[in-house]
Each structure stands twice: as structure tokens, then as C-alpha cells.
Design an enzyme around this catalytic site. Structure first.
Site, PDB file in Angstrom:
ATOM      1  N   HIS A  83       3.102   3.985   1.051  1.00 36.13           N
ATOM      2  CA  HIS A  83       3.308   5.431   1.243  1.00 36.13           C
ATOM      3  C   HIS A  83       2.191   6.266   0.633  1.00 36.13           C
ATOM      4  O   HIS A  83       2.394   7.443   0.339  1.00 36.13           O
ATOM      5  CB  HIS A  83       4.666   5.847   0.653  1.00 36.13           C
ATOM      6  CG  HIS A  83       5.828   5.265   1.392  1.00 36.13           C
ATOM      7  ND1 HIS A  83       7.117   5.282   0.912  1.00 36.13           N
ATOM      8  CD2 HIS A  83       5.895   4.632   2.588  1.00 36.13           C
ATOM      9  CE1 HIS A  83       7.925   4.685   1.786  1.00 36.13           C
ATOM     10  NE2 HIS A  83       7.202   4.273   2.805  1.00 36.13           N
ATOM     11  N   TYR A 116       3.817  19.094  -5.229  1.00 44.26           N
ATOM     12  CA  TYR A 116       3.068  17.850  -5.481  1.00 44.26           C
ATOM     13  C   TYR A 116       2.240  17.941  -6.751  1.00 44.26           C
ATOM     14  O   TYR A 116       2.081  16.958  -7.482  1.00 44.26           O
ATOM     15  CB  TYR A 116       2.195  17.479  -4.270  1.00 44.26           C
ATOM     16  CG  TYR A 116       3.000  16.719  -3.249  1.00 44.26           C
ATOM     17  CD1 TYR A 116       3.185  15.348  -3.359  1.00 44.26           C
ATOM     18  CD2 TYR A 116       3.636  17.382  -2.208  1.00 44.26           C
ATOM     19  CE1 TYR A 116       3.960  14.651  -2.467  1.00 44.26           C
ATOM     20  CE2 TYR A 116       4.423  16.703  -1.300  1.00 44.26           C
ATOM     21  CZ  TYR A 116       4.578  15.331  -1.429  1.00 44.26           C
ATOM     22  OH  TYR A 116       5.363  14.643  -0.545  1.00 44.26           O
ATOM     23  N   ASN A 150       5.962   3.251  -3.979  1.00 43.38           N
ATOM     24  CA  ASN A 150       5.739   4.327  -4.937  1.00 43.38           C
ATOM     25  C   ASN A 150       4.359   4.935  -4.765  1.00 43.38           C
ATOM     26  O   ASN A 150       3.414   4.270  -4.342  1.00 43.38           O
ATOM     27  CB  ASN A 150       5.920   3.809  -6.369  1.00 43.38           C
ATOM     28  CG  ASN A 150       7.356   3.409  -6.628  1.00 43.38           C
ATOM     29  OD1 ASN A 150       8.235   3.725  -5.834  1.00 43.38           O
ATOM     30  ND2 ASN A 150       7.585   2.698  -7.717  1.00 43.38           N
ATOM     31  N   VAL A 151       4.277   6.195  -5.147  1.00 45.38           N
ATOM     32  CA  VAL A 151       3.046   6.950  -4.953  1.00 45.38           C
ATOM     33  C   VAL A 151       2.430   7.355  -6.293  1.00 45.38           C
ATOM     34  O   VAL A 151       1.514   8.167  -6.338  1.00 45.38           O
ATOM     35  CB  VAL A 151       3.341   8.205  -4.094  1.00 45.38           C
ATOM     36  CG1 VAL A 151       3.763   7.804  -2.682  1.00 45.38           C
ATOM     37  CG2 VAL A 151       4.422   9.094  -4.727  1.00 45.38           C
ATOM     38  N   ASP A 152       2.955   6.777  -7.385  1.00 45.04           N
ATOM     39  CA  ASP A 152       2.587   7.253  -8.721  1.00 45.04           C
ATOM     40  C   ASP A 152       1.438   6.493  -9.372  1.00 45.04           C
ATOM     41  O   ASP A 152       0.967   6.863 -10.439  1.00 45.04           O
ATOM     42  CB  ASP A 152       3.813   7.204  -9.649  1.00 45.04           C
ATOM     43  CG  ASP A 152       4.473   5.820  -9.673  1.00 45.04           C
ATOM     44  OD1 ASP A 152       3.763   4.793  -9.572  1.00 45.04           O
ATOM     45  OD2 ASP A 152       5.721   5.772  -9.805  1.00 45.04           O
ATOM     46  N   GLY A 189      14.229  -2.065  -7.467  1.00 39.90           N
ATOM     47  CA  GLY A 189      14.407  -0.611  -7.521  1.00 39.90           C
ATOM     48  C   GLY A 189      14.178   0.125  -6.229  1.00 39.90           C
ATOM     49  O   GLY A 189      13.581   1.197  -6.230  1.00 39.90           O
ATOM     50  N   THR A 190      14.663  -0.443  -5.120  1.00 42.38           N
ATOM     51  CA  THR A 190      14.602   0.316  -3.874  1.00 42.38           C
ATOM     52  C   THR A 190      15.984   0.358  -3.240  1.00 42.38           C
ATOM     53  O   THR A 190      16.710  -0.631  -3.250  1.00 42.38           O
ATOM     54  CB  THR A 190      13.555  -0.227  -2.883  1.00 42.38           C
ATOM     55  OG1 THR A 190      13.623   0.541  -1.676  1.00 42.38           O
ATOM     56  CG2 THR A 190      13.759  -1.690  -2.558  1.00 42.38           C
ATOM     57  N   CYS A 242     -14.910  19.104   7.531  1.00 41.38           N
ATOM     58  CA  CYS A 242     -14.479  19.762   8.768  1.00 41.38           C
ATOM     59  C   CYS A 242     -13.752  21.087   8.544  1.00 41.38           C
ATOM     60  O   CYS A 242     -13.382  21.754   9.501  1.00 41.38           O
ATOM     61  CB  CYS A 242     -13.597  18.827   9.593  1.00 41.38           C
ATOM     62  SG  CYS A 242     -11.896  18.700   8.970  1.00 41.38           S
ATOM     63  N   ALA A 301      14.947  -2.641 -14.245  1.00 36.24           N
ATOM     64  CA  ALA A 301      13.661  -3.312 -14.032  1.00 36.24           C
ATOM     65  C   ALA A 301      13.000  -3.688 -15.356  1.00 36.24           C
ATOM     66  O   ALA A 301      12.478  -4.789 -15.514  1.00 36.24           O
ATOM     67  CB  ALA A 301      12.749  -2.387 -13.232  1.00 36.24           C
TER      68      ALA A 301
END
Ligand code: NAD
Ligand code: ZN
Length: 255
Positions: free
Chosen positions: A126, A75, A109-111, A195-196, A158, A239
Site C-alpha cells: 500500500h 497525512y 502498513n505504510v509507516d 495483525g491484519t 509536470c 505481536a
């Protein structure tokens, strides 16, 4: 003019017409939206991450439990790639469209490229890779580490292990993001799906949500998918090419 040029031009005009008449729009994006910014998709056979790695090792709670450093290192690399990439002109066109029409962006997307292009109100289904969160409690840490070792850090509240603030395989989507996305898809009169591959829930059931109340569906993709099969207009292409063309078509602005 080749026959394909003619049918492409007709499809583009049909899509522009749908966009002109739409009042409430959802833009729904997947990894293909970021491909031209330099971020690999998951499933594209040649460049996709999953052609090189096993998702069960890198993107599951079980993989994290077995080898957290490996998962966090992967990651950290992806985070560095995302930070080094810039949103392409398709992103700018989405921002321009949001100034003309009521528009919500829902992304898998996670960007964070939509946000970096200036888009506000992005629903992240996501999560994102720029932040970490505690694996045990709800603490979010916005300063996820860069690529230096060691990657593993622990929660100040924690003591639990921090992990990327993404949704892994086998995990539920965030309740609020999912509920808002479903609501927006049921309320919109036009969804543009970009784009999926439409293989992951809830993307896969998107067309039924839009079409069940008479909404229209435009799909932009470089390949056909289960969405393009039921789309009112399928724009077969990239795109960064088609989104600016659509926005040009209703605004007269040139990207
Ligand atoms: P996917 O890899 O399954 O599908 C990508 C799709 O994009 C394919 O259908 C492909 O034909 C299309 N595509 C490729 N280049 C394109 C372009 N230039 N223009 C238009 N379409 C193009 O990705 P997915 O459907 O988003 O689902 C997989 C999961 O991967 C998602 O859950 C997402 O969270 C995650 N993911 C995110 C990123 C990111 O944040 N950029 C990158 C990789 C994977
Ligand atoms: Zn915690």
C-alpha cells in the site's frame, strides 16, 4: 495452570515446530503489527481512524480532488506520528529471524517501521506515508512535508499536485509489489500473518495462496479473523509478545 494457559503453550510449541522445519518464510503484516508502537489501526473500534473519520473523505482520489489541503493535513499528522514511534521488539525479532531463515516481509502498513527496524527487502503493498508522489506522472518526492501549512506542493516535472505515496481506496496496488507478493506466497512453505483484519484484498485471499501448494499458516492476532479460522496454528495475542517467543523457540536467543 488454567486450561487456556495449557492450550496457549501447546499452540506456541506447534508454531515453533512449524517454524523450525520451514525453509522459506513469508511474514505478512497489517496495522496490528504497529499498534503497540503507538500507531492506531484503521478498524479497531475504539482507537481506529475510521471510527473518527470517513475514509471516503480522507483516503480516496475523490476526497483528494474535493479538499486536497484536508487530506494532506491528515497525512502530515499521521506522518508525524509514524516518525515519532519506534519499532517494538516484535520488529527486532523479525529481523533476527531473517538472519536464520530465508524470509520475505510483505506489509500492508505504510509507516516504514519494518525498514526502520533494519529489515531489508520489504514489499509494500500500500505504499508509504513518508514520501509523496505526483498525482499525474511517476515522480516520487522523498521529502514529504512536516506538519506546517501549506501542505499542497506541485510536481517539478509536470506541475501536477503532489500527494501521499500510498494506495487509496479504489486504486490498484502497485503491479510489481503485488506480483512479487503473490510469487513469494506461492513459493513459501510457511506464512506468518500478523495483525491484519483480513478484510482488504489481497490479504483476504492470502490463506488460499499459501495453502493451495501445501504451505503452512500461522496467524498472530488479538482477535479471530477469516485467516485464523483456516490457520494451522492461531496464536491469540499481541505481536510484540508472540513473534519474540517464536524466534526464541528456534534460536535460544532471548528478546
Ligand atoms: P485493520 O485495522 O483492519 O486490522 C488490524 C488488525 O490488527 C485487527 O484484526 C486487530 O485485531 C489486530 N491487532 C490489533 N492490535 C494487535 C496487536 N497488538 N497484535 C496483533 N494483532 C493486533 O488493519 P489492516 O488489516 O492492516 O487493513 C487496513 C489497512 O489499513 C491496510 O491497508 C493498511 O494499509 C492501513 N493502515 C496502515 C497502518 C500502518 O501503516 N501502521 C495503520 C492503520 C491502517
Ligand atoms: Zn508530475
Amino acid at each position: 495452570m488454567k486450561p487456556t494457559d495449557v492450550s496457549e503453550a501447546v499452540a506456541l510449541q506447534q508454531a515453533i515446530s512449524l517454524l523450525k522445519h520451514a525453509h522459506r518464510i513469508v511474514i505478512f503484516t497489517g496495522a496490528g503489527m504497529s499498534a503497540e508502537s503507538g500507531i492506531p489501526t484503521f478498524r479497531d473500534a475504539l482507537t481506529g481512524y475510521w471510527s473518527k473519520f470517513d475514509p471516503m473523505d480522507l483516503a480516496t482520489p475523490e476526497g483528494f480532488a474535493v479538499d486536497p489541503e484536508r487530506v494532506l493535513g491528515w497525512y502530515a499528522e499521521r506522518r508525524a506520528v509514524a516518525k515519532a514511534c519506534e519499532p517494538h521488539q516484535g520488529y527486532e525479532a523479525v529481523v533476527a529471524l531473517a538472519k536464520l531463515k530465508q524470509l520475505t516481509v510483505i506489509t500492508q502498513n505504510v509507516d516504514r517501521l519494518h525498514q526502520r527496524s533494519g529489515q531489508i527487502n520489504v514489499i509494500e503493498l500500500h505504499g508509504n506515508i513518508l514520501e509523496e508522489r505526483c498525482n499525474n506522472c511517476s515522480l516520487i518526492d522523498v521529502e514529504a512535508p512536516e506538519t506546517e501549512m501549506p501542505y499542497q506542493r506541485f510536481c517539478q516535472a509536470c506541475g501536477g499536485p503532489l500527494r501521499p505515496a500510498v494506495v487509496w481506496f479504489g486504486e490498484n496496488l502497485p503491479d510489481e509489489a503485488l506480483a512479487t507478493a503473490v510469487h513469494e506466497l506461492q513459493a513459501c512453505d510457511l506464512a506468518i500473518v500478523i495483525g491484519t483484519s483480513a478484510e482488504v484484498y489481497p490479504a483476504a485471499r492470502l490463506p488460499s495462496l499459501v495453502k493451495s501448494h501445501g504451505g503452512k499458516l500461522i496467524v498472530i492476532n488479538v482477535e479471530s479473523t477469516s485467516h485464523s479460522d483456516v490457520a494451522d496454528v492461531f496464536l491469540l495475542g499481541a505481536a510484540s509478545y508472540y513473534i519474540p517467543k517464536l524466534v526464541d523457540g528456534i534460536s535460544g536467543r532471548k528478546f
